[in-house]
Design a protein around this motif. Structure first.
Motif, PDB file in Angstrom:
ATOM      1  N   GLN A 175       0.807  -1.212   0.000  1.00 19.36           N
ATOM      2  CA  GLN A 175       0.000   0.000   0.000  1.00 19.36           C
ATOM      3  C   GLN A 175       0.841   1.263   0.000  1.00 19.36           C
ATOM      4  OE1 GLN A 175      -3.354  -0.104   2.607  1.00 19.36           O
ATOM      5  NE2 GLN A 175      -3.426   2.104   2.849  1.00 19.36           N
ATOM      6  N   GLY A 176       0.474   2.193  -0.900  1.00 18.07           N
ATOM      7  CA  GLY A 176       1.114   3.500  -0.961  1.00 18.07           C
ATOM      8  C   GLY A 176       2.380   3.561  -1.782  1.00 18.07           C
ATOM      9  N   THR A 177       2.857   2.420  -2.274  1.00 23.68           N
ATOM     10  CA  THR A 177       4.097   2.406  -3.042  1.00 23.68           C
ATOM     11  C   THR A 177       3.831   2.740  -4.508  1.00 23.68           C
ATOM     12  OG1 THR A 177       3.871   0.037  -3.528  1.00 23.68           O
ATOM     13  CG2 THR A 177       5.062   0.647  -1.514  1.00 23.68           C
ATOM     14  N   THR A 178       4.917   2.885  -5.262  1.00 24.00           N
ATOM     15  CA  THR A 178       4.776   3.138  -6.696  1.00 24.00           C
ATOM     16  C   THR A 178       4.042   1.996  -7.382  1.00 24.00           C
ATOM     17  OG1 THR A 178       6.867   4.340  -6.634  1.00 24.00           O
ATOM     18  CG2 THR A 178       6.024   3.741  -8.799  1.00 24.00           C
ATOM     19  N   GLY A 179       4.300   0.765  -6.940  1.00 26.38           N
ATOM     20  CA  GLY A 179       3.597  -0.388  -7.500  1.00 26.38           C
ATOM     21  C   GLY A 179       2.105  -0.269  -7.327  1.00 26.38           C
ATOM     22  N   ASP A 180       1.674   0.240  -6.188  1.00 26.44           N
ATOM     23  CA  ASP A 180       0.256   0.478  -5.926  1.00 26.44           C
ATOM     24  C   ASP A 180      -0.292   1.519  -6.902  1.00 26.44           C
ATOM     25  OD1 ASP A 180      -2.253   1.039  -4.890  1.00 26.44           O
ATOM     26  OD2 ASP A 180      -1.546   1.518  -2.876  1.00 26.44           O
ATOM     27  N   LEU A 181       0.416   2.644  -7.039  1.00 27.06           N
ATOM     28  CA  LEU A 181      -0.054   3.729  -7.897  1.00 27.06           C
ATOM     29  C   LEU A 181      -0.137   3.306  -9.363  1.00 27.06           C
ATOM     30  CD1 LEU A 181       2.003   6.675  -6.355  1.00 27.06           C
ATOM     31  CD2 LEU A 181      -0.297   5.899  -5.752  1.00 27.06           C
ATOM     32  N   MET A 182       0.750   2.414  -9.766  1.00 30.88           N
ATOM     33  CA  MET A 182       0.795   1.994 -11.178  1.00 30.88           C
ATOM     34  C   MET A 182      -0.436   1.207 -11.617  1.00 30.88           C
ATOM     35  SD  MET A 182       4.747   0.870 -11.733  1.00 30.88           S
ATOM     36  CE  MET A 182       4.241  -0.001 -13.213  1.00 30.88           C
ATOM     37  N   VAL A 183      -1.145   0.609 -10.661  1.00 30.90           N
ATOM     38  CA  VAL A 183      -2.338  -0.171 -11.019  1.00 30.90           C
ATOM     39  C   VAL A 183      -3.608   0.449 -10.433  1.00 30.90           C
ATOM     40  CG1 VAL A 183      -1.098  -2.332 -11.340  1.00 30.90           C
ATOM     41  CG2 VAL A 183      -1.893  -1.715  -9.052  1.00 30.90           C
TER      42      VAL A 183
END
Length: 271
Positions: free
Chosen positions: A160-168
């Motif tokens: 949660q809250g990481t770039t990986g989260d934002l990317m999807v």
């Protein structure tokens, strides 16, 4: 460091048994979060509280002595030594780091954090200190996911809250694929565990920790790369803390020039 694969393996094994399968105003007066505020000759505080999220190996993790360690932790301690302030590391959830700076809980944050445009609206960032990329982790027998676009219609776990989260996340400026059912976890290790238990089709996470998780699980999962996605890590600093930011950038530049940055990356397998 070379022993790190063993550390991650122990962490993952313990989790499987249980489940069944990273600011205060530093300015000229120093920190205001209950620590020493006497400052030093440079005008910086004598102690800086640095937030991290020790769930992101090899950049930050909990070592065998129970304390946060990793490439980022070693880096920020070296920055503090060169800038003339003591570093106290405070471990917390990743998505709480920026808020903790805004409410005087910490003085800055280092946690494999990407300097996105959205985050720049809330905090300032140091110069970049690491180039990274996002990858996907899937089960070893999964040949249907080859690019991020293949995640459309799939269940995907993220920290949660990481770039990986934002990317999807649909609607976010960093989103690269829509139509994803996102499952958010507090820890990257929990996301990987959910994948191995069949709860999701893939995990989106930074490349270096992905490599460590794959090594710890002996052929059960694999990495899928998509070269379209790259990013830069930087140290988050409260807005307006110019002296602190300048001191950090000066130390980072020295570490890059004298080879210290490369030595730390090699020591912690963060190449």
């Amino acid at each position: 460091m070379k022993k790190f694969g063993k550390v991650v393996a122990v962490m993952m094994t313990a989790m499987m048994v249980l489940s069944g399968c990273g600011g205060a105003s530093s300015g000229n007066t120093g920190a205001t979060n209950g620590n020493d505020t006497t400052g030093n000759e440079s005008g910086l505080p004598s102690k800086v509280v640095v937030g991290t999220n020790a769930e992101f190996p090899p950049f930050e993790y909990i070592a065998e002595n129970g304390q946060p360690d990793g490439f980022d932790i070693a880096l920020i301690k070296e920055v503090g030594q060169r800038a003339g302030f003591e570093v106290e590391v405070k471990n917390m959830d990743f998505d709480a780091l920026i808020m903790a700076m805004e409410t005087d809980g910490i003085d800055m944050a280092i946690a494999g954090m990407t300097a996105t445009e959205d985050r720049k609206q809330q905090v300032d960032f140091s110069d970049p200190y690491f180039n990274a990329s996002q990858v996907m982790i899937v089960k070893s027998d999964n040949d249907s996911i080859k690019t991020f676009q293949d995640l459309k219609g799939k269940k995907v776990a993220v920290q949660q809250g990481t770039t990986g989260d934002l990317m999807v996340t649909e609607g976010d400026e960093s989103c690269v694929v829509e139509g994803v059912e996102v499952k958010r976890m507090n820890k990257g290790a929990d996301a990987v565990l959910d994948l191995m238990n069949g709860g999701v089709d893939a995990v989106v996470i930074d490349a270096n920790p992905a490599e460590q998780f794959v090594l710890a699980n002996d052929g059960k999962i694999k990495i899928v790369t998509d070269e379209a996605v790259n990013e830069e890590y930087a140290i988050a600093i409260p807005k307006g803390e110019t002296e602190l930011k300048d001191a950090v950038n000066k130390a980072l530049a020295e570490m890059k020039a004298d080879g210290t940055m490369d030595k730390l990356a090699e020591q912690y397998d963060a190449n």
